[in-house]
Each structure stands twice: as structure tokens, then as C-alpha cells.
Write a protein that holds these residues in place. Structure first.
Motif, PDB file in Angstrom:
ATOM      1  N   LEU A  11     -76.618   2.156 -98.025  1.00 29.31           N
ATOM      2  CA  LEU A  11     -75.949   1.036 -98.685  1.00 29.31           C
ATOM      3  C   LEU A  11     -75.818  -0.159 -97.754  1.00 29.31           C
ATOM      4  N   ILE A  12     -75.584   0.131 -96.476  1.00 28.54           N
ATOM      5  CA  ILE A  12     -75.445  -0.956 -95.493  1.00 28.54           C
ATOM      6  C   ILE A  12     -76.800  -1.625 -95.289  1.00 28.54           C
ATOM      7  N   VAL A  13     -77.856  -0.811 -95.133  1.00 29.25           N
ATOM      8  CA  VAL A  13     -79.190  -1.362 -94.858  1.00 29.25           C
ATOM      9  C   VAL A  13     -79.773  -2.058 -96.083  1.00 29.25           C
ATOM     10  N   HIS A  14     -79.759  -1.354 -97.230  1.00 32.86           N
ATOM     11  CA  HIS A  14     -80.455  -1.896 -98.390  1.00 32.86           C
ATOM     12  C   HIS A  14     -79.630  -2.894 -99.182  1.00 32.86           C
ATOM     13  N   ARG A  15     -78.295  -2.701 -99.221  1.00 38.08           N
ATOM     14  CA  ARG A  15     -77.513  -3.584-100.080  1.00 38.08           C
ATOM     15  C   ARG A  15     -76.560  -4.479 -99.310  1.00 38.08           C
ATOM     16  N   GLY A  16     -76.580  -4.348 -97.986  1.00 35.25           N
ATOM     17  CA  GLY A  16     -75.794  -5.225 -97.141  1.00 35.25           C
ATOM     18  C   GLY A  16     -74.289  -5.070 -97.293  1.00 35.25           C
ATOM     19  N   LEU A  17     -73.841  -3.891 -97.705  1.00 32.85           N
ATOM     20  CA  LEU A  17     -72.388  -3.681 -97.837  1.00 32.85           C
ATOM     21  C   LEU A  17     -71.745  -3.546 -96.458  1.00 32.85           C
ATOM     22  N   SER A  18     -70.444  -3.831 -96.393  1.00 31.00           N
ATOM     23  CA  SER A  18     -69.699  -3.577 -95.158  1.00 31.00           C
ATOM     24  C   SER A  18     -69.548  -2.056 -95.004  1.00 31.00           C
ATOM     25  N   ARG A  19     -69.220  -1.636 -93.786  1.00 30.64           N
ATOM     26  CA  ARG A  19     -69.099  -0.201 -93.530  1.00 30.64           C
ATOM     27  C   ARG A  19     -68.026   0.425 -94.430  1.00 30.64           C
ATOM     28  N   ASP A  20     -66.885  -0.265 -94.552  1.00 31.92           N
ATOM     29  CA  ASP A  20     -65.786   0.266 -95.369  1.00 31.92           C
ATOM     30  C   ASP A  20     -66.178   0.404 -96.830  1.00 31.92           C
ATOM     31  N   ALA A  21     -66.801  -0.660 -97.341  1.00 30.93           N
ATOM     32  CA  ALA A  21     -67.185  -0.628 -98.758  1.00 30.93           C
ATOM     33  C   ALA A  21     -68.230   0.462 -99.003  1.00 30.93           C
ATOM     34  N   ALA A  22     -69.171   0.576 -98.054  1.00 27.36           N
ATOM     35  CA  ALA A  22     -70.211   1.585 -98.194  1.00 27.36           C
ATOM     36  C   ALA A  22     -69.602   2.990 -98.170  1.00 27.36           C
ATOM     37  N   TRP A  23     -68.654   3.207 -97.258  1.00 30.25           N
ATOM     38  CA  TRP A  23     -68.008   4.513 -97.148  1.00 30.25           C
ATOM     39  C   TRP A  23     -67.290   4.853 -98.446  1.00 30.25           C
ATOM     40  N   LYS A  24     -66.607   3.874 -99.015  1.00 30.85           N
ATOM     41  CA  LYS A  24     -65.876   4.103-100.261  1.00 30.85           C
ATOM     42  C   LYS A  24     -66.827   4.508-101.385  1.00 30.85           C
ATOM     43  N   GLU A  25     -67.952   3.799-101.433  1.00 31.60           N
ATOM     44  CA  GLU A  25     -68.906   4.109-102.486  1.00 31.60           C
ATOM     45  C   GLU A  25     -69.536   5.496-102.283  1.00 31.60           C
ATOM     46  N   ALA A  26     -69.731   5.841-101.005  1.00 26.14           N
ATOM     47  CA  ALA A  26     -70.282   7.165-100.691  1.00 26.14           C
ATOM     48  C   ALA A  26     -69.333   8.262-101.173  1.00 26.14           C
ATOM     49  N   VAL A  27     -68.041   8.064-100.927  1.00 20.41           N
ATOM     50  CA  VAL A  27     -67.051   9.063-101.349  1.00 20.41           C
ATOM     51  C   VAL A  27     -67.042   9.185-102.875  1.00 20.41           C
ATOM     52  N   ALA A  28     -67.129   8.029-103.551  1.00 25.73           N
ATOM     53  CA  ALA A  28     -67.138   8.049-105.012  1.00 25.73           C
ATOM     54  C   ALA A  28     -68.359   8.816-105.540  1.00 25.73           C
ATOM     55  N   MET A  29     -69.491   8.626-104.870  1.00 31.27           N
ATOM     56  CA  MET A  29     -70.689   9.315-105.310  1.00 31.27           C
ATOM     57  C   MET A  29     -70.609  10.819-105.050  1.00 31.27           C
ATOM     58  N   LEU A  30     -69.977  11.223-103.944  1.00 29.10           N
ATOM     59  CA  LEU A  30     -69.776  12.656-103.682  1.00 29.10           C
ATOM     60  C   LEU A  30     -68.925  13.271-104.797  1.00 29.10           C
ATOM     61  N   ASP A  31     -67.921  12.500-105.220  1.00 28.13           N
ATOM     62  CA  ASP A  31     -67.075  12.962-106.317  1.00 28.13           C
ATOM     63  C   ASP A  31     -67.911  13.099-107.591  1.00 28.13           C
ATOM     64  N   ARG A  32     -68.772  12.142-107.809  1.00 21.69           N
ATOM     65  CA  ARG A  32     -69.639  12.110-108.988  1.00 21.69           C
ATOM     66  C   ARG A  32     -70.527  13.351-109.091  1.00 21.69           C
ATOM     67  N   VAL A  33     -71.044  13.817-107.949  1.00 21.39           N
ATOM     68  CA  VAL A  33     -71.880  15.015-107.965  1.00 21.39           C
ATOM     69  C   VAL A  33     -71.035  16.294-107.777  1.00 21.39           C
ATOM     70  N   ARG A  34     -69.712  16.127-107.960  1.00 17.19           N
ATOM     71  CA  ARG A  34     -68.768  17.238-107.974  1.00 17.19           C
ATOM     72  C   ARG A  34     -68.683  18.006-106.671  1.00 17.19           C
ATOM     73  N   ILE A  35     -68.607  17.241-105.578  1.00 19.66           N
ATOM     74  CA  ILE A  35     -68.227  17.855-104.311  1.00 19.66           C
ATOM     75  C   ILE A  35     -66.702  17.874-104.307  1.00 19.66           C
ATOM     76  N   PRO A  36     -66.091  19.060-104.202  1.00 24.02           N
ATOM     77  CA  PRO A  36     -64.631  19.099-104.216  1.00 24.02           C
ATOM     78  C   PRO A  36     -64.048  18.403-102.983  1.00 24.02           C
ATOM     79  N   ASP A  37     -62.940  17.740-103.134  1.00 32.38           N
ATOM     80  CA  ASP A  37     -62.243  17.060-102.047  1.00 32.38           C
ATOM     81  C   ASP A  37     -63.164  16.090-101.298  1.00 32.38           C
ATOM     82  N   PRO A  38     -63.760  15.118-102.003  1.00 38.86           N
ATOM     83  CA  PRO A  38     -64.801  14.276-101.398  1.00 38.86           C
ATOM     84  C   PRO A  38     -64.325  13.445-100.212  1.00 38.86           C
ATOM     85  N   VAL A  39     -63.032  13.046-100.202  1.00 36.95           N
ATOM     86  CA  VAL A  39     -62.537  12.209 -99.103  1.00 36.95           C
ATOM     87  C   VAL A  39     -62.657  12.967 -97.786  1.00 36.95           C
TER      88      VAL A  39
END
Lengths: 326, 329
Positions: free
Chosen positions: B123-151
Motif C-alpha cells: 500500500l505504501i509503495v503502490h498507493r503512496g499511503l502513510s505507514r499508519d494508514a497502510a497498517w490500518k488498512e492491512a488490519v481491516a483486510m486481515l479481519d475481512r479474510v477472517r483472521i481472528p484478533d487481527p489487531v
């Protein structure tokens, strides 16, 4: 007297203790497994990775040493046999493995691989007689004279598995443990090997222990089915009864998860997969081994481990909530 | 390529794809004239045995062939031919418009980096997001694929995940860029059946929800029935049959497809004393005719001399001199 009796067998591996100075401890892999097997019959053992099915199969041959319970072969306790006798006995109890190429010595020809067991099992035979027997065994599995001089890298997966079967047969076994023997093969080749094993059983009266994660193959091969979950037998039943209606919720979950080549069945099952992960063997649940993933779980299941109970039709299952125990 | 009409709205149109590998003594034709379309939101299965070329199709599309591999033909995606892109153009397509998931999720993840960092990197390389924003989106996506306790799990390393969870991490990574196409190469082969069912359902559901088109390569017709809408049956680098899954499983026409289905043991239905078999083994050696001819019990003289055309009958396509002739008659 059954050919083979497995009586409350425990098998574990020794692992380092927790602390620096603590003693090594035994990690139990199989616990209290019991079953009988007669000549000419196939017992299917199914379960997911880490359930202990391969460990159990190997322990029957004493390739792993059991940590408790007994393996009784034709009335004799295997543990009581001196090492030399046990080695000879292994002519009667053989095994074939999942990866047929890894199970063959890359520097031995097909003929040499299949002849080799007879050096141990029939030391009285001349070299020539050993080769005659090896050729017969290879003939039986459908490998003619032009395979004798080949090396493993010149074989396809199916051909290599046939060599593995010939090597198991050459000493005239009564029981062959088949540990995922067709899992690494292409579907069209898998069917050939499954049919071959069934033909060999008919011809030779072999008893087979067929270990597999593939329930459909087990339905094709087995007379009786044992389902294992985290080291425990949770269900045991004759094939037809089992596949008509498995009793244990774990058996049902396994069966629902197997994808069949039938889009209507599969559409109906989309989204019904059980959730959760397989617990670690290092830290198994205190109660029922399936409690963490069971759709029917009750508080009692987490505290109290269900024993195997008998049901109609010679079936057994270990669940607190199956009605109609005999 | 007269047998495959161009569909105007296809997301990806592959025409006469060929993949060859040059060896010191020989040239291997791994993919030998494959054509197909992929539509938006569709899960297309490519099924075949070892050596059928099924994985090489995906590698060719992603520009991931081994060094001695060469491609020919066309793969049109968004007005560009994927097979003719420069490495830089390909880099832009890969990861943002097209992603791939492999069979073994452990070797595809970096063991030294936290899972959240590996997800955020794209996300940082391809979409130029900040580290924080990218991390947040990563956690949301882990939740989306049903990884329990994604944070908490985002801070863990790959070895702390089970095989099924690792594969879900790979799917999360592949979907983060909201790609138009997800390529999946035997994504559930290394998993237990209960976990396989979860992952397949997840892929089918995400395709429906996000409109991502999926090409799912597998050796298992059961997996096709569970997750796919349409399927190509591949043998010896060529398409033998193509149909919507209901058509294929109800009325398989090609002798190879029929043979494969009869060779599969079943959980339900009548018990059979012996499984159907196809003689011989899949082989890489190939003559001028139909690649399946040496193993086909219905082959006639022409089968070993001339490769059959892929003939279309409605949405059912089949390449067979024997069966194809019946259809035309």
C-alpha cells in the motif's frame, strides 16, 4: 483370534522439557487407540494433519515405540519379541509410503530395491531365487521385465509407487500399512493404484491399514473406518453405516468439507465450513478434542472428555450428545 | 483462432497462448495454443494433471516464467497485451491490477517481517499511503479474510500462523490493491479439507462481493465444483473442454474429462467395485496429434496425426475428433 489387535495404544515423542534443567517429556501423539483387524479386510484411518494417523500406523510396525498399550500380532505381544525375531516378523507386516520416490534409494535399480528385503527376510535363498521372487512381485504390480534395470528417476510417480508395493509384497506379508499411498499421484494414476491394492487384497488375502486424509478414497477401499482427531479415535464404524450417516460431529464436518465433483451438492455447502483452527498437539483441549471447533458444543464438552460409546450396528463414537448408546 | 469469438466485455482475453521452454536437447511446449476469456466477478477454474501446463498459464500472465521460458500469443487486459509489456509496465500491473496466490504460503511470506508490515508495504509503495494508514488498512483486510484478533495478529510473524491462516494472509495481501484479477495456483492443495473449504468459500465470496475475477488452478475437480463458475480442462498444454460447471459435470463430452470423473472416488452415490481408469500416465512427450490420444480408448487414426480444433457448441467447447464430430452432425 484377529490377525491384529491394537489395545489402548499410546504413542508419544520425546521432546525437551520446558526449563533449562527440566527433564525431557513425552508429547502424546496417539492416545488409547484400539481396534482389531482380520485377514482380507481393510481398516481406513482418516483425520486431518497432526491427528496421529501416520504415527499410529508406524507404531503398529514398531517403527515408533509405543509408550503404552499393546500391539498383538497373531496372538503375540509385539513388545515381547526379541529384536532379531521382530526383524524377521516384519516380512509379515509391511508398509508403503506417501512419497514413492523418496521411499526408494536413487542409486538402486528397481530389481535391486525389490530384492533387498529378502536378504533380511529369507537369508537362506540364493541370489538367483531372490531375484525370481522379486520379478514375480513386480509382475504382480504390473511392471514387466523392461522396468528391472531402471532407476527411480526414470519412473513416473505411479510406477515408483508400484515398485514400493512390490517391495512390500516380496516377503509375503499378511498386513500392509498404506500411509497416504495415493495422495501424491494424479487422479488418473491414483485410480490405477487404488484398484491394484484392491486386486492384491483379493488375490493374496492381505489385511490393509489404509491411512488417508481423503475420505472418498477410504470409502472406496475400506471395510471399516476409524476417525482420529488430535490423537484420539472419535468414531469407529463399518464403512456403509459410516458413510450413510456419520455419528460424530467431527466426522460430519470432515465429510461436509470434502469437495465432491457435484456442483449442486457444493453450492448447498458453500459457507457451511466449520470455523476455527486445528488446536496444537502441544496444547490439546482438556475436554473433547473437537470442542474448540464443534458446531454443537456445550459447556460440558470443554471440561469432560467423552469416552467411546457403542451404538447400534457395531458403531462407536466419542461424543456426549449422541442419542441411543447401547 | 477462429473457434473463439471475441467477447467485447471480457476483462481478460487470452488468444493462442504458447509457452515453450528451451532445454539443451529439446524444446518443451508447456502451453500449446490456449485461448479463453475471463469475465468480471467470475471464478474460472483451470483443471489438469501434472504437466498439463495449468500453472505455466498463470506464470506467463504474471511474467513469472523461468529464464528459459518464452511466450507467444496474446493476453489482452485493459487494452494492453500482458505478454508484450516492458518489465516496468508489468511491475505496475502486478500487485495493483493483478495479484497471485501460490500453493505454499510459507515460502511466499518473508519469515523475518511482521505480517502487518508485509501487507502494508504494498500500500505504501503502490498507493503512496502513510505507514499508519497502510497498517490500518492491512488490519481491516486481515479481519475481512477472517483472521481472528487481527489487531494483535498483524504484529505476529508468519511462523506464528497456521497453514490455513497463512494462506488467508496471502489472499489478504493479494486483495489489498483491489486487483481486477486474482490468480490462484493450487491455493488449497497444502491445506486440510476443513481449512480448504473455508479458504475456497472465502475466495468465491470475495469474488462475488468485490467483482474481482479469479483464475483458480487446481488438479481437483471437487475444488472446481465448490468454487468455480466455469472451467477449462487442460491436457498436454491444450484445452480439451470448456464449459460452465453444471454443464461440465452433468454432461462431460471429452473422453479425458469423462475418464477423470470416472476415476474419482465419491463420498456419495452408489458404491463401485473398482474405479474407472485412464491407462498410462500424463506424459510430456508429444506428437502432432491430440495430446490425449495415446491414453484415449476411443482414439481413431486421425487423433494421432492432427490436433483437434476447439469447437464451440453454445457455451460448451470441446476439442475432440470423435466427440466433436458428433456435435457438428
Amino acid at each position: 483370534m484377529p490377525l491384529l489387535e491394537v489395545d489402548r495404544l499410546d504413542v508419544g515423542y520425546t521432546i525437551p522439557g520446558e526449563g533449562l534443567l527440566s527433564r525431557p517429556r513425552i508429547l502424546p501423539i496417539v492416545r488409547e487407540a484400539s481396534f482389531d483387524l482380520d485377514a482380507g479386510r481393510t481398516l481406513g484411518i482418516v483425520g486431518e494433519s497432526g491427528c496421529g494417523k501416520s504415527t499410529l500406523g508406524r507404531a503398529i510396525l514398531r517403527l515408533n515405540k509405543p509408550t503404552g498399550g499393546k500391539v498383538i500380532w497373531q496372538g503375540e505381544d509385539m513388545a515381547s519379541l526379541p529384536a532379531e525375531t521382530l526383524r524377521r516378523k516384519r516380512a509379515e507386516l509391511q508398509i508403503i509410503f506417501q512419497d514413492p520416490l523418496a521411499a526408494l534409494d536413487p542409486r538402486m535399480t528397481v530389481l535391486a530395491s525389490v530384492t533387498r528385503p529378502l536378504v533380511t527376510f529369507a537369508p537362506g535363498l540364493s541370489r538367483r531365487d531372490r531375484e525370481v521372487k522379486a520379478r514375480e512381485a513386480l509382475e504382480r504390480v504390473g511392471l514387466g521385465p523392461d522396468f528391472l534395470g531402471r532407476y527411480p528417476h526414470e519412473l513416473s510417480g505411479g510406477q515408483a509407487q508400484r515398485v514400493g508395493i512390490a517391495r512390500a509384497l516380496v516377503g509375503g506379508p499378511k498386513l500392509v500399512v498404506c500411509d497416504e499411498p495415493v495422495s501424491a499421484l494424479d487422479v488418473s494414476v491414483q485410480a490405477q493404484v487404488v484398484n491394484l491394492l484392491m486386486d492384491l487384497q483379493d488375490q493374496l488375502g492381505l489385511a490393509l491399514i489404509f491411512i488417508s486424509h481423503n475420505l472418498a478414497v477410504v470409502r472406496q477401499m475400506a471395510h471399516e473406518v476409524v476417525v482420529m482427531c488430535l490423537g484420539r479415535v472419535v468414531e469407529k464404524a463399518p464403512r456403509r453405516a459410516f458413510f450413510d450417516r456419520p455419528l460424530h460431529p467431527y466426522s460430519r464436518a470432515l465429510m461436509d468439507a470434502v469437495p465432491e465433483p457435484d456442483p449442486k451438492r457444493e453450492r448447498a455447502r458453500r459457507g457451511t465450513a466449520i470455523t476455527g483452527e486445528i488446536p496444537s498437539v502441544l496444547n490439546p483441549p482438556a475436554g473433547c478434542v473437537f470442542a474448540t471447533r464443534c458446531p454443537l458444543v456445550q459447556p460440558r464438552c470443554h471440561k469432560e472428555r467423552p469416552e467411546l460409546r457403542g451404538f447400534a450396528g457395531g458403531r462407536q463414537a466419542a461424543c456426549h450428545f449422541i442419542e441411543g448408546a447401547t | 483462432m477462429p473457434s473463439t469469438p471475441m467477447t467485447a466485455d471480457a476483462l481478460l482475453s487470452v488468444r493462442d497462448l504458447r509457452v515453450t521452454f528451451r532445454l539443451p536437447q529439446a524444446e518443451i511446449r508447456a502451453v500449446d495454443g490456449v485461448s479463453f476469456d475471463l469475465n468480471r466477478g467470475e471464478v474460472l477454474g483451470i483443471v489438469g494433471e501434472s504437466g498439463s501446463g495449468k500453472s505455466q498459464i498463470l506464470f506467463a500472465l504474471m511474467g513469472l516464467l523461468a529464464g528459459n521460458g518464452r511466450t507467444a500469443g496474446e493476453a489482452m487486459f485493459g487494452g494492453r497485451n500482458l505478454l508484450a509489456l516492458s518489465p516496468r509496465e508489468l511491475d505496475r500491473v502486478r500487485g495493483s491490477e493483478m495479484s497471485i496466490v501460490f500453493q505454499d504460503p510459507m515460502t511466499a511470506l518473508n519469515p523475518y517481517k511482521r505480517v502487518g508490515d508485509q501487507l502494508a508495504e504494498g500500500l505504501i509503495v503502490h498507493r503512496g499511503l502513510s505507514r499508519d494508514a497502510a497498517w490500518k488498512e492491512a488490519v481491516a483486510m486481515l479481519d475481512r479474510v477472517r483472521i481472528p484478533d487481527p489487531v494483535a495478529r498483524a504484529k505476529a510473524y508468519p511462523h506464528q500462523f497456521s497453514g490455513g491462516m497463512r494462506q488467508r494472509v496471502m489472499i489478504a495481501m493479494a486483495l489489498l490493491m483491489k486487483p481486477a484479477i486474482l490468480l490462484a495456483d493450487e491455493p488449497t492443495t497444502a491445506l486440510d479439507v476443513t481449512i480448504q473449504a473455508q479458504v475456497l468459500d472465502l475466495i468465491a465470496e470475495l469474488a462475488r462481493e468485490t467483482g474481482t475475477a479469479v483464475i483458480l488452478v487446481t488438479h481437483d475437480l471437487g475444488v472446481v465444483a465448490r468454487a468455480c463458475d466455469r472451467v477449462l480442462v487442460l491436457y498436454g498444454g491444450q484445452v480439451m473442454e470448456e464449459a460452465a460447471i453444471d454443464t461440465l459435470f452433468d454432461r462431460p463430452r471429452h473422453p479425458y474429462t469423462q475418464g477423470l470423473l470416472e476415476a474419482m472416488p465419491r463420498l456419495e452415490g452408489e458404491e463401485t467395485a473398482r474405479l474407472g481408469t485412464i491407462p498410462g500416465t500424463p506424459s510430456a512427450r508429444r506428437g502432432p496429434g491430440c495430446p490425449f490420444a495415446p491414453r484415449c480408448d476411443r482414439s481413431i487414426a486421425i487423433c494421432s496425426q492432427e490436433a483437434p480444433m476447439l469447437l464451440t457448441n453454445g457455451s460448451h467447447r470441446i476439442a475432440c475428433h470423435v466427440e466433436g464430430a458428433d456435435a457438428a452432425a
